[in-house]
Design an enzyme around this catalytic site. Structure first.
Site, mmCIF file in Angstrom:
data_model
loop_
_atom_site.group_PDB
_atom_site.id
_atom_site.type_symbol
_atom_site.label_atom_id
_atom_site.label_comp_id
_atom_site.label_asym_id
_atom_site.label_seq_id
_atom_site.Cartn_x
_atom_site.Cartn_y
_atom_site.Cartn_z
ATOM 1 N N GLN A 93 0.862 -1.187 0.000
ATOM 2 C CA GLN A 93 0.000 0.000 0.000
ATOM 3 C C GLN A 93 0.893 1.231 0.000
ATOM 4 O O GLN A 93 1.718 1.409 0.893
ATOM 5 C CB GLN A 93 -0.919 0.004 1.232
ATOM 6 C CG GLN A 93 -1.887 1.167 1.249
ATOM 7 C CD GLN A 93 -2.820 1.151 2.466
ATOM 8 O OE1 GLN A 93 -2.609 0.392 3.404
ATOM 9 N NE2 GLN A 93 -3.824 1.987 2.443
ATOM 10 N N GLU A 94 0.726 2.085 -1.004
ATOM 11 C CA GLU A 94 1.552 3.289 -1.132
ATOM 12 C C GLU A 94 0.878 4.519 -0.540
ATOM 13 O O GLU A 94 1.543 5.385 0.007
ATOM 14 C CB GLU A 94 1.883 3.554 -2.611
ATOM 15 C CG GLU A 94 2.743 2.457 -3.254
ATOM 16 C CD GLU A 94 4.151 2.397 -2.691
ATOM 17 O OE1 GLU A 94 4.716 3.464 -2.394
ATOM 18 O OE2 GLU A 94 4.677 1.286 -2.546
ATOM 19 N N HIS A 99 -8.069 2.260 -0.973
ATOM 20 C CA HIS A 99 -8.392 2.417 -2.386
ATOM 21 C C HIS A 99 -8.364 1.053 -3.070
ATOM 22 O O HIS A 99 -7.609 0.169 -2.698
ATOM 23 C CB HIS A 99 -7.441 3.401 -3.081
ATOM 24 C CG HIS A 99 -5.984 3.079 -2.961
ATOM 25 N ND1 HIS A 99 -5.272 3.249 -1.786
ATOM 26 C CD2 HIS A 99 -5.103 2.615 -3.863
ATOM 27 C CE1 HIS A 99 -4.007 2.904 -1.982
ATOM 28 N NE2 HIS A 99 -3.878 2.500 -3.232
#
Length: 137
Positions: A93-94, A99
């Site tokens: 997850q960045e 999302h």
């Protein structure tokens, strides 16, 4: 939490402080094109409420996510695609705001590449795990 929301790029997009290529918007959900796509039509679907991980988002803010992802698949004409949602840096997850990606997979070079490191399992241990998880559902 307020400071994380203030610096969250997706919260800024929701508020209209940062422009996006908006594909869908309702009171709880926003969908837009990914600006660093893995393939043509790569889009994101986000709940408007801020939460870093899926477990941080109220259920009623998740009800539109998959139907919107399905509409994106149809709208892009993707025949093969991935629906992806990562939780935590170790899980790739960045952006620290939940999302969901809709990533068309038109060929071997474009779209999501996945490793699937299957592990051998002990059926007795699997049954014990099943009982443990099922008891908490």
């Amino acid at each position: 939490m307020a400071s994380k929301m203030a610096s969250c790029i997706f919260c800024k997009i929701v508020k209209g402080e940062i422009p996006c290529f908006k594909l869908f918007e309702s009171d709880k959900t926003l969908a837009f094109l990914d600006i660093m796509p893995l393939s043509r039509g790569h889009a994101l679907v986000i709940p408007k409420v801020h939460g870093e991980k899926l477990t941080d988002i109220p259920d009623d803010h998740l009800t539109e996510i998959l139907p919107i992802a399905k509409k994106l698949v149809i709208a892009t004409g993707a025949q093969e695609y991935n629906i992806l949602q990562n939780n935590g840096k170790g899980a790739h997850q960045e952006v620290g705001h939940v999302h969901f990606h809709m990533i068309p997979k038109p060929n071997a070079q474009e779209g999501l590449g996945i490793g699937w490191p299957q592990q051998k399992t002990d059926m007795d241990k699997l049954k014990a795990l099943f009982e443990e998880i099922k008891s908490k559902m």
